[in-house]
Design an enzyme around this catalytic site. Structure first.
Site: not given
Length: 294
Positions: A85, A87, A175, A244
């Site tokens: 990921d 962030d 995302g 997520n």
């Protein structure tokens, strides 16, 4: 056989290890061995029979928190693939929240982000809602945000450079948005990026997205597809912090939550709560003299 590697506060470690061994015995997981690994001098490796990872996690959290740890069923080795990921993992910020500050909307958008990362909101709906609030913002605000607000997480460059030196493919799947992810990946050294695209017209954000959404299912799919390209027996590691990220964390051999929300931490078989991203190098058994400065 379960193998746990962990890094914890060294103060009183021997006494806490004795207590943990007793708790494991009561849980039906007698400790087969416990040793400090030579490569780091701060990594404690526990080996024990059985397959009750939940009980093992509970004991580690009870006696060693805060800790950095990975629980595995086979001998540790450097992964062939690392999917991460962006962030609050590879960088210390949530890009959309920082960008919202340029539009005077950070409190409203950050509140939605937090609920989405906690798993309280549908990711796609929350993403579209936040992007819509940015309609009319000048595209150049993204460049300013990148320059002024976005900072790699401590240890990110060293982690990626070292993994790549050891033959590991590195992929950023987010995302968030390519406007941020592409320069972040270049800055940190990641090889491939998957993310969302902000629609722009006349130099301003339209409040919409272009193309399909990169959500939790896409993150998992990217990990599985990238791993398949590497052939049978390839080993994967993933890292993330939010709800997520859960399918991606569960799909990896080493799924590591980084300073994560509770749901993501509970879903992973590894966690970094104490140190920076170089904790992963220590847990993998890569000696410090073999680290590569990013």
């Amino acid at each position: 056989m379960l193998i746990a590697r962990l890094i914890a506060d060294p103060a009183g470690l021997e006494k806490r290890l004795d207590a943990a061994a007793g708790a494991l015995e009561q849980a039906g997981l007698p400790l087969a061995s416990a040793q400090m690994l030579d490569h780091a001098g701060e990594v404690l490796q526990l080996m024990l029979p059985g397959d009750d990872t939940a009980a093992l996690r509970q004991v580690i959290d009870q006696w060693f928190a805060p800790s950095d740890a990975i629980i595995a069923r086979d001998e540790f080795r450097v992964p062939d693939l690392f999917v991460t990921d962006m962030d609050s993992t590879m960088i210390g910020q949530e890009c959309i929240d920082e960008l919202a500050d340029f539009a005077g909307l950070k409190p409203q958008i950050a509140a939605i982000t937090e609920r989405a990362m906690q798993g309280e909101l549908d990711f796609e709906s929350a993403l579209r809602e936040r992007v819509a609030l940015l309609a009319g913002l000048e595209e150049e605000a993204i460049d300013r945000c990148l320059a002024e607000r976005i900072v790699p997480t401590d240890g990110a460059r060293t982690l990626i450079a070292t993994l790549r030196e050891h033959g590991c493919r590195t992929v950023l799947v987010t995302g968030g948005f390519h406007h941020f992810a592409d320069p972040v990946a270049e800055r940190i050294g990641l090889e491939h990026v998957v993310g969302n695209r902000l629609a722009v017209a006349g130099g301003r954000l339209t409040g919409e997205l272009v193309g399909a959404i990169t959500d939790s299912s896409v993150k998992e799919r990217v990990l599985r597809e990238e791993l398949a390209k590497l052939g049978e027996g390839a080993l994967s590691m993933s890292a993330g912090d939010g709800a997520n990220d859960i399918p991606m964390l569960q799909a990896a051999d080493y799924g590591v939550s980084f300073r994560a929300k509770p749901k993501a931490r509970a879903a992973a078989n590894g966690w970094v709560d104490r140190g920076d991203l170089t904790a992963l190098l220590k847990l993998l058994g890569i000696p410090r003299h073999n680290w590569v400065a990013g």
